[in-house]
Design a protein around this motif. Structure first.
Motif, PDB file in Angstrom:
ATOM      1  N   LYS A   1      -4.936 -10.153  12.709  1.00  0.00           N
ATOM      2  CA  LYS A   1      -4.915  -9.542  11.304  1.00  0.00           C
ATOM      3  C   LYS A   1      -3.262  -9.693  11.278  1.00  0.00           C
ATOM      4  CE  LYS A   1      -7.661  -5.738  10.558  1.00  0.00           C
ATOM      5  NZ  LYS A   1      -7.648  -3.962  10.771  1.00  0.00           N
TER       6      LYS A   1
ATOM      7  N   ARG B   1       0.116  -8.420   9.591  1.00  0.00           N
ATOM      8  CA  ARG B   1       0.445  -7.508   9.085  1.00  0.00           C
ATOM      9  C   ARG B   1       1.971  -7.999   7.943  1.00  0.00           C
ATOM     10  NH1 ARG B   1      -1.681  -2.647  10.774  1.00  0.00           N
ATOM     11  NH2 ARG B   1       0.399  -2.120  10.508  1.00  0.00           N
TER      12      ARG B   1
ATOM     13  N   ARG C   1      -8.037  -5.628   1.650  1.00  0.00           N
ATOM     14  CA  ARG C   1      -8.787  -5.125   2.311  1.00  0.00           C
ATOM     15  C   ARG C   1      -7.341  -4.491   3.776  1.00  0.00           C
ATOM     16  NH1 ARG C   1     -14.060  -5.775   5.147  1.00  0.00           N
ATOM     17  NH2 ARG C   1     -13.242  -7.381   6.759  1.00  0.00           N
ATOM     18  N   GLN C   2      -7.144  -5.143   4.289  1.00  0.00           N
ATOM     19  CA  GLN C   2      -6.029  -4.989   5.371  1.00  0.00           C
ATOM     20  C   GLN C   2      -4.917  -4.931   4.647  1.00  0.00           C
ATOM     21  OE1 GLN C   2      -5.198  -8.520   8.073  1.00  0.00           O
ATOM     22  NE2 GLN C   2      -7.304  -9.472   7.496  1.00  0.00           N
TER      23      GLN C   2
ATOM     24  N   GLU D   1      -5.327  -0.597   4.201  1.00  0.00           N
ATOM     25  CA  GLU D   1      -5.346  -0.133   4.981  1.00  0.00           C
ATOM     26  C   GLU D   1      -3.690   0.160   5.952  1.00  0.00           C
ATOM     27  OE1 GLU D   1      -7.697  -1.899   7.982  1.00  0.00           O
ATOM     28  OE2 GLU D   1      -9.472  -1.674   6.706  1.00  0.00           O
ATOM     29  N   GLN D   2      -3.317  -1.183   5.399  1.00  0.00           N
ATOM     30  CA  GLN D   2      -1.323  -1.376   6.101  1.00  0.00           C
ATOM     31  C   GLN D   2      -0.621   0.145   5.226  1.00  0.00           C
ATOM     32  OE1 GLN D   2       0.138  -5.103   6.668  1.00  0.00           O
ATOM     33  NE2 GLN D   2      -2.304  -5.439   7.651  1.00  0.00           N
ATOM     34  N   TYR D   3      -1.016  -0.271   3.580  1.00  0.00           N
ATOM     35  CA  TYR D   3      -0.388   0.654   2.937  1.00  0.00           C
ATOM     36  C   TYR D   3      -0.592   2.144   2.770  1.00  0.00           C
ATOM     37  CZ  TYR D   3       1.378   1.911  -1.721  1.00  0.00           C
ATOM     38  OH  TYR D   3       2.503   2.092  -2.846  1.00  0.00           O
ATOM     39  N   ASN D   4      -1.609   2.802   3.601  1.00  0.00           N
ATOM     40  CA  ASN D   4      -1.646   3.825   3.721  1.00  0.00           C
ATOM     41  C   ASN D   4      -1.228   4.495   5.158  1.00  0.00           C
ATOM     42  OD1 ASN D   4      -3.286   4.686   1.427  1.00  0.00           O
ATOM     43  ND2 ASN D   4      -5.151   3.391   2.190  1.00  0.00           N
ATOM     44  N   GLU D   5      -1.013   3.324   5.930  1.00  0.00           N
ATOM     45  CA  GLU D   5      -0.295   3.517   7.344  1.00  0.00           C
ATOM     46  C   GLU D   5       1.278   3.630   6.970  1.00  0.00           C
ATOM     47  OE1 GLU D   5      -0.643   0.478   9.752  1.00  0.00           O
ATOM     48  OE2 GLU D   5      -3.413   1.299  10.357  1.00  0.00           O
TER      49      GLU D   5
ATOM     50  N   ASN E   1      -5.447   4.047  -4.381  1.00  0.00           N
ATOM     51  CA  ASN E   1      -6.973   3.868  -3.317  1.00  0.00           C
ATOM     52  C   ASN E   1      -8.052   4.494  -4.604  1.00  0.00           C
ATOM     53  OD1 ASN E   1      -6.578   4.121  -0.425  1.00  0.00           O
ATOM     54  ND2 ASN E   1      -4.693   5.071  -1.539  1.00  0.00           N
TER      55      ASN E   1
ATOM     56  N   LYS F   1     -14.343  -1.209  -1.824  1.00  0.00           N
ATOM     57  CA  LYS F   1     -13.602  -0.501  -0.216  1.00  0.00           C
ATOM     58  C   LYS F   1     -14.323   0.133   0.319  1.00  0.00           C
ATOM     59  CE  LYS F   1     -12.493   3.586  -2.201  1.00  0.00           C
ATOM     60  NZ  LYS F   1     -12.333   5.080  -2.559  1.00  0.00           N
ATOM     61  N   ASN F   2     -15.807  -0.641   0.596  1.00  0.00           N
ATOM     62  CA  ASN F   2     -16.238  -0.478   1.802  1.00  0.00           C
ATOM     63  C   ASN F   2     -16.784  -2.215   1.922  1.00  0.00           C
ATOM     64  OD1 ASN F   2     -16.966   1.895   1.652  1.00  0.00           O
ATOM     65  ND2 ASN F   2     -18.629   2.015  -0.157  1.00  0.00           N
TER      66      ASN F   2
END
Length: 273
Positions: free
Chosen positions: A47, A49, A227-228, A231-235, A262, A269-270
């Motif tokens: 991935k 990062r 989409r990766q 996910e990283q943004y939300n983390e 989001n 999203k899916n």
């Protein structure tokens, strides 16, 4: 004679531990890949990062080797960029569309924090009208002013355009895509864009997408990367990381991350590659 041969064979077959360690350190990827191939196991790409600054758009794509400058045949803008993989897939998509008489034209691509701040603050402070209004005069409440701007424009630090994965095509007007050449283009994208990894992230709002920006038929995102990054943004990114622009104090109050970062179409999203 036999003793000499034995010593030569022994010395060739017994490398020192330090020599083995140094060779493995020099080519770790080759060793692991070869091992996986021998085991008939699929090797998945690592991935990508991003740092917090990259997720927030605090970058200069012109000086980043992972970005490509968009060729003049695909845009009338100068010095605009996309992340390499996004651009490669866009070119493939554009060439396929061209064979069917459809021209895909990029009108906006990567926008960094500074560029988004310029757009946002011009609307916030009234230098740029929104729906014919000077918002600095017509909407005194900061939260309501932010929500008006957020109908179509992102807060700095929250835009998908920061990531080099999103692009705007042909016209910033939904009406353009409702008839004629615009409809032909949009119908082609709906039928084929997914084949190249692209998804329309801001579809019509409704029960399936109650929050976020209004529909943008021009805005397409390269999902294998974006989409990766979401996910990283939300983390990594919270409201304590959003700031440095006029009106930043209302970001958490209006839930800019939850509802706008989001607030994308369920299909995107899916997304499944």
């Amino acid at each position: 004679m036999y003793k000499l041969i034995f010593l030569l064979v022994f010395s060739l077959s017994c490398d020192s531990p330090s020599q083995i360690d140094s060779e493995e350190a020099a080519v770790p990827d080759k060793v692991s890949t070869t091992s996986a191939q021998n085991d008939n196991t699929d090797v998945l790409p690592a991935k990508l990062r991003l740092t917090e600054d990259e997720l927030l758009g605090k970058i200069n794509p012109a000086k980043d080797s992972s970005f490509s400058k968009i060729a003049s045949q695909y845009t009338s803008k100068t010095n605009i960029y996309l992340r390499d993989e996004t651009y490669d897939k866009f070119v493939q998509m554009a060439q396929a569309a061209k064979k069917e008489g459809i021209q895909l034209h990029i009108i906006s691509a990567t926008r960094n924090f500074a560029a988004q701040k310029s757009i946002w603050e011009a609307k916030w402070n009234g230098q740029r009208k929104v729906s014919g209004q000077d918002l600095s005069k017509s909407i005194a409440d900061p939260a309501q002013r932010a929500l008006k701007i957020l109908e179509y424009s992102s807060m700095p630090g929250t835009s998908r355009h920061h990531w080099g994965t999103d692009l705007d095509l042909n016209a910033l007007n939904n009406a353009y895509f409702a008839k004629g050449e615009g409809k032909k283009l949009y119908d082609w994208l709906l039928a084929h864009a997914h084949e190249y990894g692209f998804c329309q992230v801001y579809t019509e709002k409704g029960p399936d997408r109650p929050d976020g920006y209004h529909e943008e038929k021009w805005h397409w995102s390269y999902m294998p990367l974006s989409r990766q990054f979401l996910e990283q943004y939300n983390e990594l990114i919270g409201y304590d990381k959003l700031g440095g622009f006029d009106g930043d104090q209302v970001a958490e109050q209006i839930d800019a991350i939850g509802k706008y970062v989001n607030g994308i179409a369920p299909l995107c999203k899916n997304w499944q590659d």
